[in-house]
Scaffold this motif. Sequence first.
Motif, short mmCIF file in Angstrom:
data_model
loop_
_atom_site.label_atom_id
_atom_site.label_comp_id
_atom_site.label_asym_id
_atom_site.label_seq_id
_atom_site.Cartn_x
_atom_site.Cartn_y
_atom_site.Cartn_z
N LEU A 51 19.69 -5.77 -30.56
CA LEU A 51 19.07 -6.07 -31.00
C LEU A 51 20.00 -4.92 -32.68
CD1 LEU A 51 15.21 -7.48 -30.79
CD2 LEU A 51 17.66 -9.14 -31.42
N ALA A 52 19.47 -3.60 -31.59
CA ALA A 52 20.26 -2.77 -32.37
C ALA A 52 21.77 -2.50 -32.89
CB ALA A 52 20.27 -1.46 -31.59
N ALA A 53 23.08 -3.46 -32.31
CA ALA A 53 23.94 -3.55 -32.23
C ALA A 53 24.35 -4.60 -33.12
CB ALA A 53 24.50 -4.32 -31.22
N LEU A 54 23.00 -6.13 -33.50
CA LEU A 54 23.06 -6.14 -34.86
C LEU A 54 22.27 -5.39 -35.89
CD1 LEU A 54 20.15 -9.69 -33.34
CD2 LEU A 54 23.29 -8.94 -33.95
N ASN A 55 21.53 -3.98 -36.22
CA ASN A 55 21.39 -3.39 -37.10
C ASN A 55 23.09 -2.69 -36.98
OD1 ASN A 55 19.76 -2.42 -39.04
ND2 ASN A 55 19.73 -0.41 -37.15
N GLU A 56 23.76 -2.16 -36.26
CA GLU A 56 24.39 -0.99 -36.56
C GLU A 56 25.92 -1.44 -36.74
OE1 GLU A 56 23.95 1.92 -33.74
OE2 GLU A 56 21.13 1.43 -33.44
N TYR A 57 25.94 -2.87 -36.51
CA TYR A 57 27.02 -3.09 -36.93
C TYR A 57 27.43 -4.05 -37.78
CZ TYR A 57 28.86 -0.70 -32.76
OH TYR A 57 28.23 1.11 -32.13
N ASN A 58 28.17 -4.84 -38.13
CA ASN A 58 28.81 -5.82 -39.16
C ASN A 58 29.01 -7.33 -38.52
OD1 ASN A 58 31.14 -6.12 -39.45
ND2 ASN A 58 32.01 -4.87 -41.12
N THR A 59 28.71 -8.38 -39.15
CA THR A 59 29.22 -9.80 -38.33
C THR A 59 30.35 -9.58 -37.98
OG1 THR A 59 27.55 -10.73 -39.43
CG2 THR A 59 28.65 -12.47 -38.70
N GLU A 60 31.81 -8.93 -38.47
CA GLU A 60 33.01 -9.22 -37.72
C GLU A 60 33.13 -8.31 -36.30
OE1 GLU A 60 32.15 -8.93 -40.96
OE2 GLU A 60 32.71 -11.02 -40.76
N GLN A 61 32.08 -7.17 -36.69
CA GLN A 61 32.66 -6.08 -35.91
C GLN A 61 31.99 -6.66 -33.82
OE1 GLN A 61 30.64 -3.22 -38.28
NE2 GLN A 61 32.44 -2.11 -38.02
N LEU A 62 30.88 -7.47 -34.93
CA LEU A 62 29.98 -7.75 -33.34
C LEU A 62 30.84 -8.16 -32.35
CD1 LEU A 62 26.64 -8.48 -34.93
CD2 LEU A 62 27.19 -6.70 -33.59
N ILE A 63 31.42 -9.14 -32.44
CA ILE A 63 32.29 -10.59 -31.95
C ILE A 63 31.41 -11.14 -31.42
CG2 ILE A 63 34.06 -10.11 -30.66
CD1 ILE A 63 35.08 -7.72 -31.08
N PHE A 64 30.46 -11.29 -31.22
CA PHE A 64 29.69 -11.83 -30.43
C PHE A 64 29.48 -13.24 -31.72
CE2 PHE A 64 26.36 -8.74 -30.01
CZ PHE A 64 25.29 -8.70 -30.36
N SER A 65 28.73 -13.77 -31.18
CA SER A 65 28.44 -15.35 -32.10
C SER A 65 27.57 -15.51 -31.63
CB SER A 65 29.37 -16.25 -32.30
OG SER A 65 29.22 -17.07 -30.36
N ARG A 66 26.42 -15.55 -31.23
CA ARG A 66 25.43 -16.02 -30.40
C ARG A 66 24.70 -14.38 -30.15
NH1 ARG A 66 28.08 -20.88 -29.09
NH2 ARG A 66 28.25 -19.52 -27.23
N LYS A 81 20.69 -6.66 -40.39
CA LYS A 81 21.95 -7.32 -41.82
C LYS A 81 22.68 -8.58 -41.27
CE LYS A 81 23.75 -2.75 -41.83
NZ LYS A 81 23.17 -2.86 -40.89
N THR A 82 23.40 -8.53 -40.05
CA THR A 82 23.85 -9.66 -39.34
C THR A 82 23.26 -11.17 -39.62
OG1 THR A 82 23.44 -9.33 -37.13
CG2 THR A 82 24.96 -8.51 -38.34
N LYS A 83 24.17 -11.94 -39.83
CA LYS A 83 23.94 -13.47 -39.92
C LYS A 83 23.55 -14.26 -38.43
CE LYS A 83 28.14 -14.92 -41.92
NZ LYS A 83 29.16 -14.06 -41.61
N VAL A 84 23.92 -13.31 -37.20
CA VAL A 84 24.17 -13.76 -36.01
C VAL A 84 22.86 -14.61 -35.36
CG1 VAL A 84 24.65 -13.22 -33.23
CG2 VAL A 84 25.97 -11.91 -35.06
N PRO A 85 23.36 -15.87 -34.65
CA PRO A 85 22.11 -16.81 -34.42
C PRO A 85 20.93 -15.83 -33.49
CG PRO A 85 23.40 -17.91 -35.12
CD PRO A 85 24.01 -16.92 -34.87
N VAL A 86 19.99 -15.94 -33.34
CA VAL A 86 18.51 -14.87 -32.60
C VAL A 86 17.86 -15.91 -31.74
CG1 VAL A 86 17.86 -12.11 -31.56
CG2 VAL A 86 19.95 -12.96 -33.04
N LEU A 87 18.70 -15.78 -30.24
CA LEU A 87 16.77 -15.92 -29.73
C LEU A 87 15.80 -15.27 -28.87
CD1 LEU A 87 15.75 -19.17 -28.35
CD2 LEU A 87 17.25 -18.58 -26.35
N MET A 88 15.24 -15.27 -29.24
CA MET A 88 13.84 -14.43 -27.99
C MET A 88 13.39 -14.24 -27.63
SD MET A 88 12.56 -10.92 -31.03
CE MET A 88 14.00 -11.01 -31.85
N LEU A 89 12.87 -14.49 -26.25
CA LEU A 89 12.37 -15.29 -25.76
C LEU A 89 10.88 -13.60 -25.17
CD1 LEU A 89 14.92 -16.06 -23.68
CD2 LEU A 89 13.28 -17.83 -25.39
N LEU A 90 9.77 -14.40 -25.98
CA LEU A 90 8.87 -13.44 -25.37
C LEU A 90 7.98 -13.87 -25.00
CD1 LEU A 90 8.66 -12.21 -29.31
CD2 LEU A 90 10.23 -11.65 -27.30
#
Length: 165
Positions: A51-66, A81-90
């Motif tokens: 989740l920190a990576a989703l905040n600190e990197y843009n979508t292209e930098q992240l490389i992972f798609s989900r 700020k990224t638009k990567v789909p996230v599944l959160m299992l709590l």
Amino acid sequence: GRRSLTNCMGVTHSEAAKDLVAAAAWLKSQPSIDPARITALAWSYGGGAVLAALNEYNTEQLIFSRAIVYFPDCRNVSPWKTKVPVLMLLAGEDNVNPNTACQEAAKKSAVPDAVKIVVYPGAYHAFDMPELPPKMDYLFGTLGYHPQAAAAAWQEIERFLQSAR
């Protein structure tokens, strides 16, 4: 760089996020890997790093798609700020990583609809670990295996990966 497990306690979410992005970049460079299907999957502290990576990197930098995170540590997580789909299992009864912070960050993120949050009532932290008893109290909180939640979470993951193709 690679970190040993003995070193991981001193690693910040940001440092672990940097490692995650580096690992995804390495995967993408491998000819046998479909870069569109690289998925980040993490548990607890590692989930917080995703989740920190989703905040600190843009979508292209992240490389992972989900991204899939089990009972992530959201103490220091900011909306992303990224638009990567996230599944959160709590875990509904999680007193190790209380899940309100995760849910708040997800709601305030750029694309809240890209985040699917599933809460398993009655489940404790580490609910997917069959080697645990149903409930075990430790100094840092309660852990416990919840077979129904574990099976349901796995089905969620399968659906999530199918739908993201």
